[in-house]
Design an enzyme around this catalytic site. Structure first.
Site, short mmCIF file in Angstrom:
data_model
loop_
_atom_site.label_atom_id
_atom_site.label_comp_id
_atom_site.label_asym_id
_atom_site.label_seq_id
_atom_site.Cartn_x
_atom_site.Cartn_y
_atom_site.Cartn_z
N SER A 38 0.83 -1.20 0.00
CA SER A 38 0.00 0.00 0.00
C SER A 38 0.87 1.26 0.00
CB SER A 38 -0.96 -0.05 1.20
OG SER A 38 -2.00 0.88 1.05
N ASP A 176 -6.29 -3.41 -2.06
CA ASP A 176 -5.14 -3.04 -1.23
C ASP A 176 -4.40 -4.26 -0.68
OD1 ASP A 176 -3.96 -2.28 1.58
OD2 ASP A 176 -4.25 -0.37 0.54
#
Length: 285
Positions: A38, A176
């Protein structure tokens, strides 16, 4: 020793990692390998391109520019217009009275920002081995990106559910990377690292509390999902691996960091992490 920098996720709290990496480089600790998730994928791509203090100076400037955006919707101050950029295909969009029922913000502006600020466009031009992770929607597994277009791989790793749409690469969609590998210590070990420096954003230093309100349930549940694998990998790290979990320098790491779009917050996180990391490294000598 093969030294790895492991950079976890954490939204705008990711500025913390700049201070930690600066302290490591200033103390003579240089990575041979970088893995990121991320926001850690963004910071990791920069340090893998050129592991220098100058790189971190430029990265800090990008963070300050990002913090000047009025909201996540407004990336015009940080993402130059790119008429030639391919628009990401949206997933699950339905016209049922809501414009975007499955996400708040389109991926396009953030992807353009990545293309304009990442130091290179492909993994091939990075100085150090670098990998970032995303969660495959169709296969429900961790997908590690190691080659090809860099901005697209990082965008996939940053596609927070509900905030962004699942990001499409080829025939798959990705969410994510924190869903499957929030702070990927195990990946660094699998790639041969014998000395690991964990650069997190501070949340794992704070215990969770049961939610009191309905809107807190999702946040706490997501944080449990993010943390559990990290906690297990910490406990199971082999004794012959030198593991360092770098301090964040603060005791305030909000679960939701999207509201902290201001320069003072970003620079404060960088400075606090830098001081804490220098103190930690001095004690380890």
């Amino acid at each position: 020793m093969k030294t790895a920098f492991v950079l976890g996720g954490g939204g705008l709290l990711g500025a913390t990692q700049i201070g930690g990496m600066r302290a490591l480089l200033e103390s003579g600790v240089h990575p041979d390998l970088v893995v990121g998730t991320s926001i850690g994928a963004i910071n990791g791509a920069h340090i893998a391109f050129s592991p220098t203090v100058e790189t971190l100076d430029a990265l800090a400037e990008h963070w300050v520019r990002l913090s000047s955006a009025r909201s996540l919707r407004d990336f015009r101050t940080v993402a130059p217009t790119d008429p030639g950029a391919e628009r990401p295909r949206r997933f699950g969009r339905r016209r049922i009275g809501l414009r975007r029922p499955s996400y708040l913000y389109p991926a396009g502006p953030f992807l353009r920002m990545l293309r304009s600020t990442l130091p290179t466009q492909t993994f091939d031009n990075l100085e150090l081995p670098f990998q970032c992770v995303a969660a495959s929607v169709e296969r429900a597994v961790a997908q590690w990106f190691t080659s090809g277009p860099l901005a697209e791989a990082v965008m996939a790793s940053c596609s927070v559910p509900g905030l962004f749409p699942p990001f499409r690469i080829g025939d798959e969609h990705y969410y994510d990377g924190g869903l499957v590998h929030s702070i990927p210590i195990g990946r660094a070990i699998a790639l041969g690292a014998t000395r690991i420096y964990v650069l997190h954003v501070g949340r794992v230093e704070q215990p969770l509390e049961p939610p009191e309100w309905p809107w807190e349930v999702g946040t706490v549940a997501f944080e449990i999902a993010r943390r559990h694998r990290y906690m297990e990998e910490i406990a199971e790290t082999p004794a012959d691996i030198e593991l360092h979990v770098m301090p964040s320098g603060t005791d305030d790491a909000p679960m939701v960091s999207l509201l902290h779009l201001n320069t003072e917050f970003v620079t404060g996180r960088i400075d606090a992490a830098h001081r804490a990391a220098l103190s930690y490294l001095e004690q380890e000598r």
